[in-house]
Motif scaffolding. Structure first.
Motif, mmCIF file in Angstrom:
data_model
loop_
_atom_site.group_PDB
_atom_site.id
_atom_site.type_symbol
_atom_site.label_atom_id
_atom_site.label_comp_id
_atom_site.label_asym_id
_atom_site.label_seq_id
_atom_site.Cartn_x
_atom_site.Cartn_y
_atom_site.Cartn_z
ATOM 1 N N GLN A 220 33.746 58.545 68.190
ATOM 2 C CA GLN A 220 34.201 57.193 67.359
ATOM 3 C C GLN A 220 34.133 55.983 68.160
ATOM 4 O O GLN A 220 33.715 54.853 67.913
ATOM 5 N N TRP A 223 30.712 54.724 69.051
ATOM 6 C CA TRP A 223 30.049 54.237 67.765
ATOM 7 C C TRP A 223 30.523 52.952 67.422
ATOM 8 O O TRP A 223 29.648 52.015 67.043
ATOM 9 N N THR A 540 31.652 63.071 62.338
ATOM 10 C CA THR A 540 32.325 61.904 63.197
ATOM 11 C C THR A 540 32.222 60.636 63.068
ATOM 12 O O THR A 540 33.105 59.785 62.824
ATOM 13 N N THR A 541 30.784 60.078 62.921
ATOM 14 C CA THR A 541 30.723 58.706 63.021
ATOM 15 C C THR A 541 30.134 58.392 61.413
ATOM 16 O O THR A 541 29.926 57.305 61.132
ATOM 17 N N LEU A 545 34.750 58.723 59.804
ATOM 18 C CA LEU A 545 34.903 57.014 60.059
ATOM 19 C C LEU A 545 35.131 56.463 58.714
ATOM 20 O O LEU A 545 36.012 55.518 58.569
#
Ligand code: ANZ
Ligand code: ZN
Length: 804
Positions: A220, A223, A540-541, A545
């Motif tokens: 994260q 990113w 995850t991203t 997020l």
């Protein structure tokens, strides 16, 4: 003798009992502490459950079941992330309404999940396509709109000419659509965007507040990509124009020997009359427009570019004229879309300079800039940089930035890689965006009391040729009145992306039937944050997020009580086919969970998926492994014939019992489900070698195994006449003292050299140890005929005899 272990009978029986009793319903009406366990709700695809699904679901089911036995009021909910393309495509192909497709898929998924015996609170089931649900998705969108975080903007997207849909950068492979291989072009579309970038700083900083596995935090953070640096103005010679760049290395300004602007930079258009080689520039722009940002910034590929003939820039510190190039490695979407190139200290610039024979100036001493760019920022010392000379990089950065600010040539700047979230989809099966466009008033929200704004019925779900949503054709839905002035208005026909509904579903679970609010204040106060959320690394991203962003926004407007939605985040590895490849129909390596349940039972499937290997790693499926787990459960089933009276643990098994309770209790908390199960397997072997087990031992064993294999353990519990159900019991406790073996092996030294070992009780005294030592021939050999002058005895550790 016991009856046969009939999995199907036993499993259906207990699933029915749990259902009827509402055994796993969560209620806020209790003094117990709460625990909220969450897994990512599935997309109910037509393919049904994949054996990958039960891995995380079982893992958190183990946690949820254990927590209940530990006295917690547990919420472990389930629902459906049901909007999305596959359903829509299936609907188009088979001419069935996506709503019906969704209903069928959900029914199938639910039946499959129920057959696995999960302790979900089914009374809280949510479905993102339910208007009573998406009413609140729309409501949240309107709040974002109200606060200026939703805006419409012309945006270049990757457009697949076959699917007629916008694609993410990741979905474009060599200029072609990843799904269909169709040609992908860049298309400028007017799209709704969400300003997730406004939360960039908080999304990084607040990772400190949560307990996520490291790789999630790192992904994260990368990113979001926070970069500290400066913006610097370069004069365009003779034009009274400033060309602004973003740099993370203002310290290298004396080494900037040329500039590069992105092919989309507006300066090109502005000065087209001054540029002598417009033809080659336009040709280059065309070529660049066909590449994705990802391809453009790949490090390995050969640098390309064209020098702008007719424009020059002036380096603000050296006063020297330098050329301006265009190249696709500079993106318009980052920083200012222009860079100062420092080939001595930036690898991409170095490659570019080498290729086009541009000057390289060393400004940080430490490497050999003729060989490669020297990019180290820890060790170097500034040279060829006038007033920065002799400083280290860090000091130079500060000094030059102060200087630029003072001279009004630049300013400090923090940039993020994170982009705003493209929130429009030109498709049918999504939440309508509840806005009306009015000639006079602009974009006007649909009034809250008119939500949900439901999807109109259409005959044809196909996207249109011009890239508009199929909804755009339903004129009597589109044409409406402006909620503000009552004049003519038109509804937005784009729908939301699939990520919308999943950005807040965990909030809805806390109070899923509320018609007044997305959830009551009390429910949110009680249940939030989610205590443990497990999900795929691939989210995850994206989902993880996005949902943190929405949650933080809701926190800022005061409608949720905590700043972070998920206290703890873990992630599971994939389950591969038996041949170690990703499971897929075309590879013929797909395992159907229904068949495993049919042949071996749900408990075996659950256990196998927990035993299969390190939870965080990918592992191949193994039918032998499945059979091994079934054999273990067969042994468990037979234990009922070995049970004898007695609530205590027997002397023979005492240490093992306490050790196993400790091991299983701890391993269930740390994703080590496989080693917890191994400990239970080893305990059963001990049971078998002792030949009998007390009721007390059996009781504990069943409780420990219950989270993994809930059906067989409830059944045995009942057969053996233990009180109530396991689900009403308390988790087993261990006594730390009793986890240590009573007898240990101790080394015996004579004059500091180990001469033998003795087996004695942990708490044996010196006399007892000495007696044992005297029985040992080798030790005696070294003592015989000598005088013992000293005996150093450390209980539980060592015995040293000193002789003369
Ligand atoms: C001069 C320089 C000298 C740079 C040096 C780096 C090293 P991150 O960390 O990714 O933020 N850059 C700026 N805008 C760009 C764009 N739109 N497209 C491609 N590259 C861009 O990196 C920031 C650095 O990437 C900036 O710092 C700039 O190159 C480049 F020894 O400026 B640098
Ligand atoms: Zn109006």
């Amino acid at each position: 003798m016991s009856k046969a272990y009939n999995t199907s009978l036993i499993e259906k029986k207990w699933q029915k009992i749990w259902d009827e009793k509402g055994t796993f319903y969560a209620s806020e009406d209790t003094d117990k502490p709460k625990y909220y366990a969450l897994i990512e709700f599935p997309y109910p695809s037509g393919k049904g459950l994949h054996v990958g699904h039960p891995r995380p679901y079982t893992a958190l089911d183990v946690v949820a079941r254990k927590r209940r036995l530990e006295g917690y009021n547990v919420l472990y909910p389930m629902g459906w992330d049901a909007f999305g393309l596959p359903t829509e495509n299936y609907a188009i192909k088979n001419k069935i309404h996506p709503r019906i497709v969704t209903e069928n898929n959900v029914a199938k998924f639910k039946q499959q999940l129920k057959s696995l015996g999960y302790s979900f609170d089914w009374s809280r089931e949510v479905n993102t396509t339910d208007p009573e649900y998406y009413k609140w998705t729309q409501w949240i969108f309107l709040k974002l709109f109200e606060k200026g975080l939703a805006y419409k903007q012309e945006f270049p997207i990757n457009w697949c000419t076959d699917c007629k849909i916008g694609l993410a950068n990741e979905e474009v492979v060599n200029g072609a659509c990843e799904r269909c291989g169709g040609e992908v072009v860049r298309k400028i579309k007017n799209q709704w965007m969400l300003k997730i970038t406004e939360y960039a700083e908080k999304l990084i900083k607040d990772l400190d507040l949560v307990d996520y596995i490291d790789r999630v935090k790192i992904q994260q953070t990368n990113w979001i990509g926070r970069s500290e640096g400066a913006e610097v103005d370069f004069e365009v010679a003779g034009k009274g124009e400033k060309l602004r760049v973003f740099t993370t290395r203002p310290d290298t300004l004396f080494g900037a020997t040329y500039m590069v602007i992105s092919p989309e930079h507006p300066m090109i258009e502005k000065y087209k009359d001054d540029i002598n080689n417009m033809d080659s520039i336009i040709e280059y722009k065309d070529m660049a427009s066909k590449k994705s940002d990802f391809e453009r910034t790949e490090l390995v590929k050969e640098k390309t570019g064209v020098e702008i003939d007719g424009l020059k820039a002036i380096n603000p510190v050296t006063g020297k004229e330098i050329p301006i190039w265009i190249s696709d490695y500079v993106l318009m979407s980052y920083g200012t879309g222009a860079i100062m190139a420092v080939p001595g200290h930036d690898t991409r610039d170095w490659e570019f300079a080498k290729k086009f024979n541009l000057p390289i100036i060393e400004v940080v001493k430490g490497g050999n800039v003729e060989e490669e760019a020297f990019t180290d920022i820890q060790t170097g010392e500034m040279i060829n940089s006038d007033f920065l000379n002799k400083l280290n990089v860090e000091e130079a950065k500060k000094k030059i930035t102060d200087w630029l600010v003072e001279k009004k040539l630049g300013e400090r700047k923090i940039n993020y890689k994170l982009r705003d979230w493209v929130f429009s989809r030109q498709r049918y099966w999504g939440e309508p965006i509840p806005l009306v466009h009015c000639e006079k008033c602009g974009w006007v929200p649909v009034p809250e009391e008119d939500l949900p704004l439901t999807l109109p019925e259409v005959d044809n779900y196909e996207p249109t040729e011009n890239g508009e949503s199929p909804i755009a054709k339903i004129r009597d839905w589109v044409e409406t009145t402006c909620p503000k002035c009552g004049g003519k208005g038109e509804r937005e026909t784009d729908t939301m992306p699939q990520w919308a509904g999943s950005s807040w579903y965990f909030l809805r679970y806390t109070d899923p039937h509320n018609n007044e609010e997305f959830a009551s204040k009390e429910s949110l106060e009680y249940w939030l944050p989610v205590d443990w959320y497990n999900g795929g690394m691939e989210h995850t991203t994206l989902h993880l997020l996005y949902s943190r962003f929405w949650h933080k926004f809701l926190y800022d407007i005061g409608v949720v009580p905590v700043p972070e939605p998920y206290q703890k985040r873990t992630s599971h590895g994939m389950i591969l086919g038996e041949n170690n490849e990703k499971m897929s129909k075309s590879r013929g390596n797909v395992v159907n969970p229904d068949e495993i349940i049919e042949d071996f039972g749900a408990d075996t499937l659950r256990m196998y998926e927990m035993f299969i290997g390190d939870f965080e790693k990918s592992v191949p499926w193994s039918m032998n492994g499945v059979k091994g787990c079934r054999r273990f459960l067969d042994k468990v089933w037979k234990l009922q014939d070995m049970v004898v009276d007695g609530d205590e643990y027997s002397k023979d098994l005492m240490t093992n019992m306490h050790k196993t309770i400790k091991k299983v209790s701890e391993d269930f908390e740390t994703l080590k489900f496989n080693t917890a199960i191994a400990a239970l397997m080893s305990l059963i072997n001990d049971f078998n070698s002792v030949g009998k087990i007390t009721r007390g031992e059996m009781r504990t064993f069943l409780i420990l195994l219950n989270p993994v294999a809930p059906h067989i353990t409830e059944e045995l519990w009942e057969i053996l006449g233990f009180e109530n159900m396991i689900s009403d019991q308390q988790w087993a406790k261990w006594d730390e003292d009793k986890t240590v073996d009573d007898e240990i092996e101790m080394a015996v030294q004579v004059n500091g050299k180990v001469r033998g070992t003795i087996v004695i009780a942990v708490d044996a005294n010196k006399e007892q140890a000495k007696a044992k030592a005297m029985e040992d021939e080798n030790i005696m050999k070294h003592i015989d005929g000598k005088t013992i002058v000293k005996e150093i005895y450390v209980p539980g550790k060592i015995f040293n005899i000193v002789v003369k």
